[in-house]
Motif scaffolding. Sequence first.
Motif, PDB file in Angstrom:
ATOM      1  N   TYR A 155     -50.245 -25.587  -1.664  1.00 18.02           N
ATOM      2  CA  TYR A 155     -49.665 -24.680  -0.661  1.00 18.02           C
ATOM      3  C   TYR A 155     -50.757 -24.466   0.536  1.00 18.02           C
ATOM      4  O   TYR A 155     -51.283 -23.235   0.651  1.00 18.02           O
TER       5      TYR A 155
ATOM      6  N   TYR B  89     -41.172 -30.642   5.042  1.00 16.86           N
ATOM      7  CA  TYR B  89     -42.060 -29.486   5.242  1.00 16.86           C
ATOM      8  C   TYR B  89     -41.317 -28.519   6.170  1.00 16.86           C
ATOM      9  O   TYR B  89     -41.205 -27.508   5.867  1.00 16.86           O
TER      10      TYR B  89
ATOM     11  N   GLN C  18     -41.988 -31.170  -7.397  1.00 22.37           N
ATOM     12  CA  GLN C  18     -42.326 -29.973  -6.600  1.00 22.37           C
ATOM     13  C   GLN C  18     -41.028 -29.509  -5.869  1.00 22.37           C
ATOM     14  O   GLN C  18     -40.502 -28.515  -5.765  1.00 22.37           O
TER      15      GLN C  18
ATOM     16  N   TYR D  50     -38.296 -26.613  -6.606  1.00 26.08           N
ATOM     17  CA  TYR D  50     -37.757 -25.584  -5.452  1.00 26.08           C
ATOM     18  C   TYR D  50     -36.371 -25.453  -5.376  1.00 26.08           C
ATOM     19  O   TYR D  50     -35.888 -24.485  -5.332  1.00 26.08           O
TER      20      TYR D  50
ATOM     21  N   TRP E 114     -51.364 -21.643  -7.012  1.00 25.30           N
ATOM     22  CA  TRP E 114     -49.735 -21.836  -7.862  1.00 25.30           C
ATOM     23  C   TRP E 114     -49.962 -21.349  -9.406  1.00 25.30           C
ATOM     24  O   TRP E 114     -49.246 -20.520 -10.075  1.00 25.30           O
TER      25      TRP E 114
ATOM     26  N   CYS F 192     -54.846 -20.886   2.033  1.00 27.69           N
ATOM     27  CA  CYS F 192     -53.437 -20.849   1.555  1.00 27.69           C
ATOM     28  C   CYS F 192     -52.527 -20.931   2.934  1.00 27.69           C
ATOM     29  O   CYS F 192     -52.674 -20.256   3.838  1.00 27.69           O
ATOM     30  N   ASN F 193     -51.015 -21.540   2.750  1.00 29.56           N
ATOM     31  CA  ASN F 193     -50.509 -21.112   3.665  1.00 29.56           C
ATOM     32  C   ASN F 193     -50.015 -19.715   3.638  1.00 29.56           C
ATOM     33  O   ASN F 193     -50.050 -19.179   2.516  1.00 29.56           O
TER      34      ASN F 193
ATOM     35  N   LEU G 288     -47.716 -18.583   0.610  1.00 26.69           N
ATOM     36  CA  LEU G 288     -48.342 -18.086  -0.989  1.00 26.69           C
ATOM     37  C   LEU G 288     -49.470 -17.301  -0.637  1.00 26.69           C
ATOM     38  O   LEU G 288     -49.555 -16.337  -1.613  1.00 26.69           O
TER      39      LEU G 288
END
Length: 415
Positions: free
Chosen positions: A31, A59, A127, A131, A192, A224-225, A228
């Motif tokens: 992330y 993305y 992943q 989601y 995570w 992190c983005n 998150l």
Amino acid sequence: MQEDRQKLKVTTDSPEAIALINRFIDQALSYGSYAETVILQAIAADPTCAIAQAYAAAYYLSQENQVGLRQAQPYLQAAQQHLDKITIREKLYVQAIAAWANKEIDVAIALHEEITDNFPTDMISVQQGQYHYFYTGDKDKLLKIAHKIVFANINSHYLYGMVAFGLEQCHQLAAAEKMAMLAVKLNRHDPWVHHAIAHVMETQGRVEEGIAWMENFADTWENCNSMLYTHNWWHIALYYLELGDTDKVLALYDNHIWGRARKDSPKDEVGAISLLLRLELRGVDVGDRWQDISAYLYPRINEHALPFQDLHYIYALAKAGQTNWVNQMLVSMQQHTLTVNLFLRQSWLEVAIPAARGMMAHAKKDFNTAVMELKPLKRRLHEIGGSHAQRVLFQQVYRDALKNVEKSQIYGITA
């Protein structure tokens, strides 16, 4: 032909492109805040690399808004131009992302499952499978898709984090914590995994321990983005809320949650909205924060990317007094149910729409209507997606409405 860090064939002759794809894989699984940058650099290194194009499309789709959907289209189209020249795995992945873009989530899930069965080191695909299971409320399959590839990725902390979160969502808390601790031993910097443990400790009421755990790792989240980063701080805020330290919660909101949010990010908006609502349910005056956040929500009125998001948006707009926008959004949601495929339609029609009416009613202090709309949904709220920690908010809203109705009956007050 090159091989990526997952030991999977990638149709490109560019060493630079494969190096950047490997960086993207790490960024996506961790992330990271540079995922967009590195995948666009990979495409620049080899515009004919279909999987790089598909990664970029994925993305943008993960932003879950109309801007992201538009941004994804040219990359998806570029990926599809090379379907006859790429590997089976790459073709399946491109098709899965195309299905996502078309809101054919059941098709996307089936394709990710096929990739998992045949290419078990493809953790990017797993992943994204998780989601979709997360936002369709299927916790058992969210766990199962990650469980299937454990032995193929036995040294991967990323995989352990995926399994740990799935175990927690299935209420296997001891196993989730054990798995997450294995991941932390492999890599302290996996946000995570920190998040999975936050869920476990919150569910078990280990509040002080949860604060110590999360704050101990908070320094590792700077890369992190925003999703998150703000979400992990949101979990810390929930712990302080349990302690009744609402001043601390407001400070976290202002400094680490909405204060550090991408204001155009739906997931960041949802986190901020849910924290304001939790504070108000505790009797806290949140000042003009509803008005502040509502200024960013007009583009969401006709989006309907996820029902989970819509319920937050419509509540925030109602709290900000944006009556026209609220009414417009409810009509738009109802129209949207006629356009989605059958796999998604039932949850929109039978859960999301009445839940939206209930959330609107609560925001307007029409507690009788809120109870009437939300009570029949208590056992079905998982269908709109989100985690246990996130969905409990709707139960709290219902209980608050019920308490106010009962109070009005006792004291003869019109609710």
